[in-house]
Write a protein that holds these residues in place. Structure first.
Motif, PDB file in Angstrom:
ATOM      1  N   VAL A  41      -3.216  -9.239  -3.356  1.00  0.00           N
ATOM      2  CA  VAL A  41      -3.704  -7.989  -2.778  1.00  0.00           C
ATOM      3  C   VAL A  41      -2.648  -6.939  -3.078  1.00  0.00           C
ATOM      4  O   VAL A  41      -1.450  -7.193  -2.935  1.00  0.00           O
ATOM      5  CB  VAL A  41      -3.887  -8.129  -1.255  1.00  0.00           C
ATOM      6  N   TRP A  42      -3.090  -5.780  -3.506  1.00  0.00           N
ATOM      7  CA  TRP A  42      -2.138  -4.689  -3.744  1.00  0.00           C
ATOM      8  C   TRP A  42      -2.101  -3.788  -2.524  1.00  0.00           C
ATOM      9  O   TRP A  42      -3.134  -3.286  -2.090  1.00  0.00           O
ATOM     10  CB  TRP A  42      -2.551  -3.881  -4.975  1.00  0.00           C
ATOM     11  N   LEU A  43      -0.910  -3.622  -2.001  1.00  0.00           N
ATOM     12  CA  LEU A  43      -0.734  -2.681  -0.906  1.00  0.00           C
ATOM     13  C   LEU A  43      -0.149  -1.420  -1.520  1.00  0.00           C
ATOM     14  O   LEU A  43       0.941  -1.433  -2.085  1.00  0.00           O
ATOM     15  CB  LEU A  43       0.224  -3.292   0.112  1.00  0.00           C
ATOM     16  N   GLU A  75      -7.955   0.838   4.538  1.00  0.00           N
ATOM     17  CA  GLU A  75      -7.196   2.063   4.280  1.00  0.00           C
ATOM     18  C   GLU A  75      -6.865   2.715   5.603  1.00  0.00           C
ATOM     19  O   GLU A  75      -7.555   2.535   6.595  1.00  0.00           O
ATOM     20  CB  GLU A  75      -8.003   3.020   3.384  1.00  0.00           C
ATOM     21  N   LYS A 111      -2.288   4.843   3.162  1.00  0.00           N
ATOM     22  CA  LYS A 111      -2.044   3.461   2.755  1.00  0.00           C
ATOM     23  C   LYS A 111      -3.382   2.765   2.513  1.00  0.00           C
ATOM     24  O   LYS A 111      -4.332   2.969   3.265  1.00  0.00           O
ATOM     25  CB  LYS A 111      -1.315   2.692   3.857  1.00  0.00           C
ATOM     26  N   SER A 112      -3.404   1.954   1.471  1.00  0.00           N
ATOM     27  CA  SER A 112      -4.650   1.232   1.221  1.00  0.00           C
ATOM     28  C   SER A 112      -4.346  -0.136   0.622  1.00  0.00           C
ATOM     29  O   SER A 112      -3.266  -0.363   0.074  1.00  0.00           O
ATOM     30  CB  SER A 112      -5.552   2.021   0.271  1.00  0.00           C
ATOM     31  N   GLN A 113      -5.276  -1.028   0.755  1.00  0.00           N
ATOM     32  CA  GLN A 113      -5.133  -2.372   0.198  1.00  0.00           C
ATOM     33  C   GLN A 113      -6.275  -2.621  -0.767  1.00  0.00           C
ATOM     34  O   GLN A 113      -7.435  -2.366  -0.442  1.00  0.00           O
ATOM     35  CB  GLN A 113      -5.197  -3.414   1.311  1.00  0.00           C
ATOM     36  N   GLN A 277       0.958  -8.457  -2.659  1.00  0.00           N
ATOM     37  CA  GLN A 277       1.051  -9.500  -1.643  1.00  0.00           C
ATOM     38  C   GLN A 277       0.047 -10.582  -1.981  1.00  0.00           C
ATOM     39  O   GLN A 277      -0.922 -10.337  -2.680  1.00  0.00           O
ATOM     40  CB  GLN A 277       0.688  -8.934  -0.265  1.00  0.00           C
TER      41      GLN A 277
END
Lengths: 506, 320
Positions: A41-43, A75, A111-113, A277
């Motif tokens: 997962v990209w944070l 987000e 912020k977003s995932q 992550q």
């Protein structure tokens, strides 16, 4: 025979439904078949900085909308004192911060995932009305240079797409001619390409991508070129000249408007930091599709307490299957048909070896005490009630002793079903009296063997994962149990029991 | 060590699973089970059908009746206590004779009145009954085996188990207690199983612990010489048990009393498979032969005649 056919079609149906539902659940809800599967997962954190002029501020940041190859997981924005809202435009999605009054340097966070998914990069953004190319104005001498560059590229190309490729080739060519150098001295590759394409009558615009690299800070967006050709928008990477989104790039901004607009501030800038992550695929699946039709029939909706209880309960069918298998196909004798399953459940709490020791210890001591009890001439019910009390005494004593010595074995005994143990002791002592110690040993060993097998199956990660996350697996277990119910062949133990009979031929 | 399923199938051995699904479940109506699972009911039905059984002296139904028990058994020298719902011979206490206040078992062990009372109270509480349900204790007359049987068996009374399928006797065995079986007639505890020829009642095969033997290990009696007296009567008695219960697949345990002749001891709706080992032959061919019959004679004597004609075998004495 028709009965049989009906029976087997029910079995086939159960198995088919079980497999099909599991498969659907796995593919639709992204629940993995194997436990412990991890997904990246990209944070991503976008940080907007600007200096406020002391008036009302409205900051608007373009955020990814249906970014190809990625799925937005979550987000949020962090920006004290600011109001925040998401606005869905016709081709863009923007986050807007607003405040009545602000002065000095301001920092806003978004912020977003994102989860990488397999997806074609060009499919989205269908536009029914083809966009019109923008008007392009040049000054001399750029105008001439652009016209020449375009003319030479047009000569060598046949379609809009090949024109793009040709233009890129010429712009990127090492030691390119002076026309290109002149044009590039004023603007970047992507901007130049967009202008040239529009001039040639091909709708084009700039898009912004974010290169994803683990643990990077202060990154900025990289420009990409979005060309409308063959009925849809297509991305080109001006750096490599290749069509399509570069690897590991998140298409952050696409469509009209700029990436960042700030009203009531200056020196605005947006910077990105990102981190990769890994999260368990299971959690991801659970959190993503809470409203999906299938997930309404999953157990995640329940409170945690009920979930953990069900998790244990849903293991029981496995134990029942083991018992059916061992008794019908193998022919092992156990004391009490499903007592081994209960012992296996207790083993789950105690783990195997301490459980085995504790169980045989308790039953052995109980049998000795039962020997004294039989002299007291008690009624059956009171005798078993006495045994229950004694078994609990024994457990407490062993727990205290174990604690003193430093073993926690005693502790774990408390998980055994006391009443079942009391009954087991009673029944075993009767068997002892009537059929001798050999029978007690064989039934006791049989029970423990079946319990151990059931335990081995139930504590297997894969099994607890499948039974809980794919409740439809129980249809398959049910089908297997039904099948054992129709087995009329010999048991394994009968092959031993009747071994002498196949020898003599008369 | 192990044999193969093919070998067993060739021999026609009936397995536990097939017995349960193909015979017990198919031919035995569950409604009728209480008739055989409750010995009291069996006795009533037997009386109705004039099938002789051991004389019932008294029944003990509740705890307080145990106190009156001593009064009532005063004039009985020997008796058998049985749980009405006991399975597989469980909970049966045989008192052979009495000496002063003591009760003496066939093995010579002595019991006090308290021991016997405890046994009765266990029976009432359901210790020996199927599913642990409360039970009733029956006190019956002791069986006096005929001299012939007495010589054969080490202790206890030899009994004859006959499997009756759709009213037709299909297989029979004589069970002899041994020292190893502690006077009990259970084959897996070491009792001797003697397979019997249905036509003559003669021994065809004998086993102990699943192995073939020719002589009784304790009495050294020649097993191949065994011929059951009153054989036709025994077979007819067995065949009549079908009418008594209506069960299609049935095991009948019979004994021969010195004074009263053949008696029906108890019936079993789930008779075991050891009879095949005793006979050295499988049940399946015989069961299938009976299954192939369209019409089963209503007269027990005719059914016995069918069995005697079709299920006869060469006696052991004539083989060697």
């Amino acid at each position: 025979m028709r009965e049989r056919a009906g029976f087997y079609s029910i079995i086939a149906l159960l198995i088919t439904i079980g497999v099909a539902l599991s498969w659907t659940r796995s593919s639709e809800l992204d629940i993995p078949f194997f436990p412990g599967t991890q997904l990246p997962v990209w944070l991503i954190e976008a940080r907007v900085d600007f200096v406020a002029d002391g008036e009302a501020v409205l900051a608007s940041l373009s955020v990814p909308d249906d970014a190809p190859g990625f799925r937005l997981l979550a987000e949020q924005s962090a920006s004290p004192g600011y109001g925040f809202s998401m606005l869905d435009g016709h081709d863009t999605r923007r986050g807007e911060w607003s405040v009545r009054q602000a002065t000095g340097s301001q920092t806003l966070y978004y912020k977003s995932q994102f989860v990488p998914v397999d997806q074609d990069a060009t499919d989205r953004q269908h536009q029914r009305i083809p966009p019109t190319p923008q008007q392009v104005l040049w000054q001399e001498p750029e105008s001439t240079a652009a016209a020449e560059l375009l003319a030479s590229a047009t000569r060598r190309s046949s379609t809009d797409l090949s024109l793009v490729r040709e233009l890129l080739k010429q712009i990127k060519a090492p030691g390119s001619d002076q026309n290109t150098n002149l044009l590039l001295s004023d603007m970047g590759t992507s901007q130049l390409l967009v202008r040239l394409l529009n001039q040639a009558g091909v709708p084009a615009r700039e898009a912004m991508g974010l290169r994803l690299e683990d643990a990077r800070r202060n990154q900025s967006l990289t420009p990409l070129v979005d060309v409308y050709a063959e009925g849809q928008w297509q991305i080109f990477d001006p750096d490599t000249g290749r069509q399509g989104l570069p690897d590991n790039t998140l298409l952050w901004h696409r469509g009209s408007g700029s990436v960042l607009d700030v009203m009531g501030g200056r020196n605005s800038d947006v910077r990105f930091s990102m981190i990769r992550q890994t999260v368990p695929a299971l959690e991801l699946g659970q959190s993503q599709f809470q409203d999906h039709g299938l997930s309404r029939f999953s157990l995640y909706q329940l409170p945690i307490e009920e979930q953990s209880m069900l998790k244990l309960l849903l293991l029981l069918p496995l134990g029942a299957l083991v018992v059916a298998f061992m008794r019908i196909l193998v022919g092992i004798k156990t004391s009490g048909t499903f007592m081994p399953v209960l012992i296996a459940l207790a083993f789950l709490q105690t783990s195997l070896v301490p459980g085995l020791i504790a169980f045989t210890g308790i039953v052995g001591l109980g049998l000795m005490l039962r020997g004294y009890l039989s002299r007291l001439n008690l009624l059956l019910v009171s005798r078993i009630a006495t045994l229950i009390v004694l078994v609990i005494f024994l457990t407490s004593i062993l727990t205290v002793l174990g604690h003193e010595i430093g073993f926690s074995v005693g502790m774990t005994i408390t998980f055994f079903p006391m009443i079942i143990i009391a009954w087991t002791i009673e029944r075993m002592s009767i068997i002892w009296e009537e059929e001798g110690p050999y029978e007690v040993l064989s039934q006791g060993a049989g029970s423990l063997l079946v319990a151990t097998l059931a335990y081995a199956l139930m504590q297997w990660d894969l099994m607890s994962h499948l039974t809980f996350n794919f409740p439809e697996v129980h249809l398959i277990i049910l089908a297997l149990i039904l099948l054992t119910g129709q087995y009329t062949g010999y048991k394994l133990t009968e092959l031993y029991r009747f071994r002498e009979m196949s020898k003599d031929d008369d | 060590m192990f044999t193969t399923p093919q070998a067993l199938r060739r021999k026609g051995i009936l397995g536990m699973n097939l017995r349960n699904v193909g015979y017990i479940a198919r031919y035995n109506d569950r409604r009728l089970y209480p008739l055989v699972d409750d010995k009291l009911q069996t006795k009533m039905m037997a009386r109705l059908h004039k099938v002789p059984t051991p004389e019932l002296r008294l029944t003990v139904r509740s705890q307080h009746q145990i106190k009156q028990f001593e009064e009532k058994v005063k004039n009985l020298s020997g008796f058998a206590i049985k749980p009405a719902k006991g399975a597989g011979g469980k909970g049966i206490l045989i008192i052979e004779r009495r000496k002063d206040d003591l009760f003496i078992k066939p093995s010579g062990a002595t019991l006090t009145l308290a021991d016997v009372s405890r046994h009765l109270s266990n029976i009432l509480a359901g210790l020996h009954s199927l599913g642990g349900t409360p039970d009733v204790a029956l006190v019956e007359d002791l069986i006096k085996p005929v001299a012939f049987f007495k010589e054969l068996s080490y202790e206890g009374v030899p009994d004859i188990r006959i499997i009756i399928f759709r009213g037709i006797p299909v297989m029979a065995m004589l069970r002899l207690a041994t020292h190893a079986s502690d006077g009990k007639a259970n084959l897996h505890q070491g009792a001797i199983g003697v397979g019997l020829d249905l036509a003559t009642g003669r021994c065809v095969h004998a086993v102990q612990y699943g192995r073939r033997i020719t002589h009784h290990p304790d009495t050294n009696a020649d097993l191949s010489a065994i011929v059951i007296p009153d054989w036709v009567m025994m077979m007819t008695l067995a065949a009549e048990c079908h009418e008594l219960t209506g069960l299609g697949y049935l095991g009948a345990d019979l004994v021969v009393d010195e004074n009263r002749g053949p008696l029906m001891l108890e019936l079993n709706a789930r008779p075991g498979l050891a009879i095949q080992v005793a006979n050295g032959a499988g049940l399946l061919p015989r069961l299938q032969r009976v299954e192939s019959l369209e019409l089963i004679p209503r007269n027990p004597a005719e059914r016995v005649a069918f069995a005697m004609q079709h299920f006869c075998r060469t006696p052991m004495a004539e083989i060697s």
